[in-house]
Motif scaffolding. Structure first.
Motif, mmCIF file in Angstrom:
data_model
loop_
_atom_site.group_PDB
_atom_site.id
_atom_site.type_symbol
_atom_site.label_atom_id
_atom_site.label_comp_id
_atom_site.label_asym_id
_atom_site.label_seq_id
_atom_site.Cartn_x
_atom_site.Cartn_y
_atom_site.Cartn_z
ATOM 1 N N MET A 1 -4.606 -72.086 -1.144
ATOM 2 C CA MET A 1 -5.744 -73.004 -0.986
ATOM 3 C C MET A 1 -6.656 -72.519 0.126
ATOM 4 N N LEU B 1 0.393 -75.847 0.122
ATOM 5 C CA LEU B 1 -1.004 -75.533 -0.172
ATOM 6 C C LEU B 1 -1.381 -74.140 0.344
ATOM 7 N N SER C 1 -4.126 -76.840 -6.532
ATOM 8 C CA SER C 1 -3.897 -77.593 -5.294
ATOM 9 C C SER C 1 -3.389 -79.005 -5.594
#
Length: 305
Positions: free
Chosen positions: A305, A300, A253
Motif C-alpha cells: 500500500m 498493508l 488494501s
C-alpha cells in the motif's frame, strides 16, 4: 502511504478505544447505555455509512469490480473455514470450545471494526467494498455458523438474515448497480449519521475493555499464538492468491484489512445462547482488537500500500 502513517491512523483508533475505557471507569456510561449505543451503531449508524458510501461511489465503481469483491469474500470465508477445521483442535480439545475456536477463525469483526478502519485509513468511499464482505458474512454465519454450533442446519435461522445490516447492504448494491442518484439533502443526512460510526463503535469497544478481566485477556499464551495466526499468518498466506485475483491497489488494501480483522462478537453471542463458556472467546475478542492496531499496518505495508 508508509507503515508509520497507517500505524498512527490505527493509533488514533486506539485512542478512541481509550476514550471509551475512560468514560466507563469514570461512570459516565453504564452497561445499559453501552447496550443502547451498540444497538444504534448496528441498526442506524453502520447502515447509514454503508448507504452513504454507495451513494458517493455511483459511477466510480464498476460491476466487474463488485463481482470480483464478492469472489474474494467467498474465497476468504472458504479459507478461514478450512483453517478453523484444521487448527482449532490445537487450541482446545473439548468439543464445545473447539467449535468456538472454529467460529473465531471464521467470523471476524468486519462491520463494527472493519468499517471504521477502512473508512479512516482508506476513505469512506471504499466502505462499499466492505458491504459485499458483510453480505456474504451474514449468509455464511446463518448457514455454516449455525450448523456448526447446533450440529445441523436450521431453515428457521435464515429469518435472522433479514436485518438492518443486510438490508442496507442490498440497498447499497442496488444504488451502485442502478446508478441511483440520491438527493443532496438525503446524502448529507446519511453521511453525517454514518460519520458517527467510527468514534461510537470504538468507544463501545473501550467500554467492554474497562469491564473485562485484564489478567484473563493478557496472560493466556495460547491466545497470543491464536492472534498471530488469525491476524498475520493467515492473511499473509492469502496475499499471493489475492494479487493473482486483482491488481487494483484499493481492492487489495480493503481485502487485506478484511482478512486481518479481529474476532467479532457473534461467536460469543451464539456460544452464550448454547450455554458454552465464553471466557476464552471474550478475552480473544478484546486481545485481537487491540493487537490489530499493530498488525493492520504490517499487512498493508507487505501488500504494497
Amino acid at each position: 502511504m508508509t507503515i508509520f502513517t497507517v500505524f498512527f491512523q490505527m493509533l488514533a483508533l486506539l485512542i478512541m478505544i481509550g476514550a471509551g475505557f475512560f468514560v466507563a471507569k469514570k461512570g459516565m456510561m453504564d452497561a445499559h447505555t453501552n447496550s443502547q449505543v451498540s444497538a444504534m451503531i448496528v441498526n442506524v449508524f453502520n447502515p447509514m455509512l454503508i448507504i452513504s458510501s454507495a451513494a458517493s461511489s455511483v459511477g466510480q465503481v464498476s460491476l466487474g469490480i463488485m463481482g470480483r469483491v464478492g469472489l474474494i469474500a467467498l474465497a476468504m470465508f472458504a479459507f478461514f473455514i478450512a483453517a478453523g477445521m484444521l487448527l482449532s483442535p490445537f487450541f482446545d480439545k473439548t468439543p464445545q470450545q473447539r467449535k468456538i475456536f472454529q467460529m473465531m477463525f471464521v467470523f471476524s469483526n468486519l462491520g463494527f471494526i472493519g468499517i471504521p478502519v477502512v473508512s479512516s485509513i482508506l476513505g469512506a468511499r471504499y466502505v462499499v467494498y466492505v458491504t459485499e464482505f458483510l453480505l456474504i458474512y451474514t449468509i455464511v454465519f446463518y448457514t455454516y455458523g449455525i450448523a456448526l454450533m447446533d450440529g445441523k442446519f436450521s431453515v428457521s435461522s435464515l429469518k435472522s438474515m433479514v436485518n438492518p445490516g443486510t438490508l442496507s447492504g442490498v440497498a447499497a448494491l442496488l444504488i451502485i448497480i442502478l446508478e441511483l442518484q440520491l438527493p443532496d439533502f438525503v446524502k448529507t443526512a446519511i453521511t453525517y449519521l454514518g460519520n458517527v460510526t467510527s468514534p461510537m463503535a470504538l468507544v463501545a469497544v473501550g467500554f467492554t475493555l474497562a469491564h473485562s478481566d485484564l489478567k484473563k485477556i493478557f496472560c493466556q499464551p495460547k491466545l497470543y499464538v491464536f492472534s498471530f495466526i488469525k491476524l498475520l499468518a493467515l492473511p499473509l498466506l492469502m496475499l499471493p492468491l489475492l494479487k493473482l485475483a486483482t491488481d487494483d491497489p484499493a481492492l487489495v488494501s480493503v481485502s487485506m484489512v478484511m482478512f486481518g480483522m479481529p474476532i467479532g462478537n457473534m461467536p460469543l453471542i451464539l456460544g452464550n445462547q448454547r450455554g458454552i463458556d465464553g471466557t476464552t472467546c471474550s478475552a480473544a475478542i478484546i486481545l485481537t482488537t487491540i493487537l490489530c492496531v499493530f498488525t493492520i499496518p504490517i499487512l498493508l505495508t507487505v501488500a504494497g500500500m
